[in-house]
Design a protein around this motif. Structure first.
Motif, PDB file in Angstrom:
ATOM      1  N   HIS A   1       0.811  -1.222   0.000  1.00 18.75           N
ATOM      2  CA  HIS A   1       0.000   0.000   0.000  1.00 18.75           C
ATOM      3  C   HIS A   1       0.842   1.270   0.000  1.00 18.75           C
ATOM      4  O   HIS A   1       0.303   2.361  -0.163  1.00 18.75           O
TER       5      HIS A   1
ATOM      6  N   THR B   1      -2.933   1.737  -7.599  1.00 12.82           N
ATOM      7  CA  THR B   1      -4.069   1.952  -8.515  1.00 12.82           C
ATOM      8  C   THR B   1      -4.267   0.824  -9.526  1.00 12.82           C
ATOM      9  O   THR B   1      -5.037   0.976 -10.453  1.00 12.82           O
TER      10      THR B   1
ATOM     11  N   PRO C   1      -5.204  -1.487  -3.512  1.00 13.18           N
ATOM     12  CA  PRO C   1      -6.050  -0.300  -3.360  1.00 13.18           C
ATOM     13  C   PRO C   1      -5.441   0.723  -2.403  1.00 13.18           C
ATOM     14  O   PRO C   1      -4.658   0.372  -1.520  1.00 13.18           O
ATOM     15  N   PRO C   2      -5.837   1.966  -2.574  1.00 17.63           N
ATOM     16  CA  PRO C   2      -5.346   2.992  -1.650  1.00 17.63           C
ATOM     17  C   PRO C   2      -6.024   2.852  -0.291  1.00 17.63           C
ATOM     18  O   PRO C   2      -7.166   2.418  -0.184  1.00 17.63           O
ATOM     19  N   LEU C   3      -5.292   3.203   0.727  1.00 17.83           N
ATOM     20  CA  LEU C   3      -5.854   3.305   2.073  1.00 17.83           C
ATOM     21  C   LEU C   3      -6.116   4.761   2.403  1.00 17.83           C
ATOM     22  O   LEU C   3      -7.023   5.082   3.152  1.00 17.83           O
TER      23      LEU C   3
ATOM     24  N   SER D   1      -9.683   6.245   1.387  1.00 20.61           N
ATOM     25  CA  SER D   1     -10.439   5.091   0.912  1.00 20.61           C
ATOM     26  C   SER D   1     -11.885   5.141   1.381  1.00 20.61           C
ATOM     27  O   SER D   1     -12.163   5.146   2.578  1.00 20.61           O
ATOM     28  N   ASP D   2     -12.808   5.139   0.402  1.00 25.01           N
ATOM     29  CA  ASP D   2     -14.222   5.086   0.776  1.00 25.01           C
ATOM     30  C   ASP D   2     -14.578   3.718   1.357  1.00 25.01           C
ATOM     31  O   ASP D   2     -15.486   3.599   2.164  1.00 25.01           O
ATOM     32  N   TRP D   3     -13.840   2.691   0.988  1.00 28.07           N
ATOM     33  CA  TRP D   3     -14.089   1.346   1.501  1.00 28.07           C
ATOM     34  C   TRP D   3     -13.820   1.303   3.005  1.00 28.07           C
ATOM     35  O   TRP D   3     -14.559   0.684   3.760  1.00 28.07           O
TER      36      TRP D   3
ATOM     37  N   SER E   1     -13.300  -4.041   6.520  1.00 29.37           N
ATOM     38  CA  SER E   1     -11.910  -3.572   6.586  1.00 29.37           C
ATOM     39  C   SER E   1     -11.159  -4.272   7.707  1.00 29.37           C
ATOM     40  O   SER E   1     -10.020  -4.721   7.529  1.00 29.37           O
TER      41      SER E   1
ATOM     42  N   VAL F   1     -12.903   0.210  -4.547  1.00 30.50           N
ATOM     43  CA  VAL F   1     -12.405   1.273  -3.682  1.00 30.50           C
ATOM     44  C   VAL F   1     -12.305   2.545  -4.515  1.00 30.50           C
ATOM     45  O   VAL F   1     -11.632   2.567  -5.550  1.00 30.50           O
ATOM     46  N   ASN F   2     -13.007   3.570  -4.067  1.00 28.05           N
ATOM     47  CA  ASN F   2     -13.017   4.861  -4.777  1.00 28.05           C
ATOM     48  C   ASN F   2     -13.369   4.673  -6.254  1.00 28.05           C
ATOM     49  O   ASN F   2     -12.722   5.235  -7.142  1.00 28.05           O
TER      50      ASN F   2
ATOM     51  N   ASN G   1      -7.108  10.500   6.013  1.00 20.25           N
ATOM     52  CA  ASN G   1      -8.143   9.812   6.791  1.00 20.25           C
ATOM     53  C   ASN G   1      -8.274  10.478   8.158  1.00 20.25           C
ATOM     54  O   ASN G   1      -7.288  10.664   8.853  1.00 20.25           O
TER      55      ASN G   1
END
Length: 147
Positions: A58, A66, A70-72, A75-77, A85, A99-100, A131
């Motif tokens: 990450h 990308t 996935p990005p942390l 992150s909308d996830w 999560s 994710v996003n 975040n």
């Protein structure tokens, strides 16, 4: 005369580089053990866990790549799927996730972390970079997540 000037010049150069301070005095040295201990106390245990287990995929900035990871960061996830999560960190993750608005279909292995370590790394991730989550993840919350 030229020899005398060279000799005096060389002498001044050598003398100018001498210090009359004691180079072995305690003020000229730092106790590395003290500094390491102080830095460790200031750093969150989650940050160290992230560096050991998560950073390779990450990234140090939490941006992922990308493509596979996935990005942390942002992150909308992480925001909308809190239990998922936590389960991903606790048990690993495989299968497609979004994710996003980007689909990722790679796998994350089980890291073998304790419930407290999962909580620590989750709290680090959820409060790092952009975040700004305020509800902390507790060891009890992690323990309640079942596979």
């Amino acid at each position: 005369m030229l020899t005398t000037k060279l000799f005096l010049g060389f002498g001044m150069f050598v003398l100018g580089n001498f210090s009359f301070e004691n180079p072995f005095s305690a003020e000229n040295y730092r106790d590395l053990n003290t500094e390491i201990t102080a830095n460790s106390k200031l750093q969150s245990p989650g940050k160290e866990i992230y560096a050991d287990f998560c950073m390779q995929c990450h990234g140090a900035n939490g941006k992922g790549d990308t493509k596979n990871f996935p990005p942390l960061d942002g992150s909308d996830w992480l925001k909308t799927k809190r239990n998922e999560s936590i389960a991903a960190v606790k048990f690993g993750q495989s299968g497609e996730i979004v994710v996003n608005k980007i689909k990722y279909n790679s796998s994350m292995p089980t890291m073998g972390l304790t419930n407290q370590e999962v909580a620590d790394v989750m709290n680090y991730i959820m409060t790092s970079w952009s975040n700004k989550q305020t509800k902390i993840v507790t060891e009890e919350e992690v323990a309640a997540i079942k596979k």
